[in-house]
Design a protein around this motif. Sequence first.
Motif, PDB file in Angstrom:
ATOM      1  N   GLU A   1       2.231   6.273  -6.922  1.00  0.00           N
ATOM      2  CA  GLU A   1       0.835   7.148  -7.669  1.00  0.00           C
ATOM      3  C   GLU A   1       1.593   8.788  -7.808  1.00  0.00           C
ATOM      4  O   GLU A   1       0.616   9.566  -8.363  1.00  0.00           O
ATOM      5  CB  GLU A   1      -0.534   6.885  -6.551  1.00  0.00           C
ATOM      6  CG  GLU A   1      -0.976   4.914  -7.548  1.00  0.00           C
ATOM      7  CD  GLU A   1      -1.921   5.713  -6.421  1.00  0.00           C
ATOM      8  OE1 GLU A   1      -3.156   6.205  -5.456  1.00  0.00           O
ATOM      9  OE2 GLU A   1      -3.168   4.446  -6.771  1.00  0.00           O
ATOM     10  N   ARG A   2       1.770   9.309  -6.070  1.00  0.00           N
ATOM     11  CA  ARG A   2       2.321  10.480  -6.263  1.00  0.00           C
ATOM     12  C   ARG A   2       3.446  10.737  -7.246  1.00  0.00           C
ATOM     13  O   ARG A   2       3.178  11.863  -7.543  1.00  0.00           O
ATOM     14  CB  ARG A   2       2.520  10.844  -4.338  1.00  0.00           C
ATOM     15  CG  ARG A   2       2.009  11.205  -3.884  1.00  0.00           C
ATOM     16  CD  ARG A   2       2.144  11.595  -2.524  1.00  0.00           C
ATOM     17  NE  ARG A   2       3.262  10.761  -2.002  1.00  0.00           N
ATOM     18  CZ  ARG A   2       2.944   9.848  -1.267  1.00  0.00           C
ATOM     19  NH1 ARG A   2       2.114   9.139  -0.902  1.00  0.00           N
ATOM     20  NH2 ARG A   2       4.269   8.664  -0.705  1.00  0.00           N
TER      21      ARG A   2
ATOM     22  N   GLU B   1       0.732  -1.132  -0.072  1.00  0.00           N
ATOM     23  CA  GLU B   1       0.358  -0.197   0.314  1.00  0.00           C
ATOM     24  C   GLU B   1       1.136   0.986  -0.241  1.00  0.00           C
ATOM     25  O   GLU B   1       0.708   2.037  -0.476  1.00  0.00           O
ATOM     26  CB  GLU B   1      -0.984   0.171   1.290  1.00  0.00           C
ATOM     27  CG  GLU B   1      -1.687  -0.831   1.335  1.00  0.00           C
ATOM     28  CD  GLU B   1      -3.640  -1.168   1.783  1.00  0.00           C
ATOM     29  OE1 GLU B   1      -2.554  -0.356   3.351  1.00  0.00           O
ATOM     30  OE2 GLU B   1      -3.685  -2.022   2.370  1.00  0.00           O
ATOM     31  N   LEU B   2       1.769   0.526   0.743  1.00  0.00           N
ATOM     32  CA  LEU B   2       2.931   2.387   0.473  1.00  0.00           C
ATOM     33  C   LEU B   2       3.454   2.551  -0.490  1.00  0.00           C
ATOM     34  O   LEU B   2       3.770   3.903  -0.699  1.00  0.00           O
ATOM     35  CB  LEU B   2       3.698   2.272   1.826  1.00  0.00           C
ATOM     36  CG  LEU B   2       5.229   3.860   2.664  1.00  0.00           C
ATOM     37  CD1 LEU B   2       4.309   4.582   2.210  1.00  0.00           C
ATOM     38  CD2 LEU B   2       5.961   2.987   2.943  1.00  0.00           C
ATOM     39  N   SER B   3       4.424   1.492  -0.801  1.00  0.00           N
ATOM     40  CA  SER B   3       4.343   1.358  -2.948  1.00  0.00           C
ATOM     41  C   SER B   3       3.639   1.889  -3.404  1.00  0.00           C
ATOM     42  O   SER B   3       4.447   2.958  -4.514  1.00  0.00           O
ATOM     43  CB  SER B   3       5.498   0.204  -2.730  1.00  0.00           C
ATOM     44  OG  SER B   3       6.312  -0.115  -1.670  1.00  0.00           O
ATOM     45  N   ARG B   4       2.407   2.194  -3.087  1.00  0.00           N
ATOM     46  CA  ARG B   4       1.789   1.869  -4.629  1.00  0.00           C
ATOM     47  C   ARG B   4       1.288   3.316  -4.226  1.00  0.00           C
ATOM     48  O   ARG B   4       1.203   4.434  -5.166  1.00  0.00           O
ATOM     49  CB  ARG B   4       0.264   1.334  -4.534  1.00  0.00           C
ATOM     50  CG  ARG B   4      -0.927   1.409  -5.424  1.00  0.00           C
ATOM     51  CD  ARG B   4      -1.950   0.764  -5.335  1.00  0.00           C
ATOM     52  NE  ARG B   4      -1.896  -0.310  -5.479  1.00  0.00           N
ATOM     53  CZ  ARG B   4      -1.566  -1.817  -4.478  1.00  0.00           C
ATOM     54  NH1 ARG B   4      -1.875  -1.773  -3.229  1.00  0.00           N
ATOM     55  NH2 ARG B   4      -1.257  -3.023  -5.135  1.00  0.00           N
ATOM     56  N   ASP B   5       0.554   3.920  -2.908  1.00  0.00           N
ATOM     57  CA  ASP B   5       0.659   5.295  -2.713  1.00  0.00           C
ATOM     58  C   ASP B   5       1.775   6.383  -3.092  1.00  0.00           C
ATOM     59  O   ASP B   5       1.500   7.214  -4.107  1.00  0.00           O
ATOM     60  CB  ASP B   5       0.609   5.444  -1.700  1.00  0.00           C
ATOM     61  CG  ASP B   5      -0.856   5.542  -0.575  1.00  0.00           C
ATOM     62  OD1 ASP B   5      -2.158   4.657  -1.472  1.00  0.00           O
ATOM     63  OD2 ASP B   5      -0.800   4.524   0.426  1.00  0.00           O
ATOM     64  N   CYS B   6       3.447   5.791  -3.303  1.00  0.00           N
ATOM     65  CA  CYS B   6       4.462   6.913  -3.276  1.00  0.00           C
ATOM     66  C   CYS B   6       4.540   6.931  -4.869  1.00  0.00           C
ATOM     67  O   CYS B   6       4.183   7.499  -4.765  1.00  0.00           O
ATOM     68  CB  CYS B   6       4.996   5.797  -2.790  1.00  0.00           C
ATOM     69  SG  CYS B   6       7.153   6.918  -2.927  1.00  0.00           S
TER      70      CYS B   6
END
Length: 108
Positions: free
Chosen positions: A62-63, A55-60
């Motif tokens: 996406e940003r 989740e952290l990697s995906r959010d990063c």
Amino acid sequence: MRTDEAINEIEGFLLWEAEKRRARGRAEAFCAGLPWLTESQRAEVERRYCHDQAELSRDCLERIAARATALRAEYASVHRALRRRLLTGYATGTVVVAAAVGFALGGR
């Protein structure tokens, strides 16, 4: 699907798989520091750690993707402005040179 799109998709898949492997490695290293965990507890901690990391990697990502899109638009705008200025300067220079040649030839 075009070749470059297919290559991008494959590259994205491979990068994501590598990120998942890194997360699993970090989860295993984290759990190694908790020797009192049972095997089922260790598996659950690793699973949750990997999930949170994903989740952290995906959010990063996406940003980063949103910022890359914004920069692409900004750079395209700057490129258009610079191209317009260059073409204007080129056209102006051409007119000046043509006028100077015309004046020089007409003055004879």
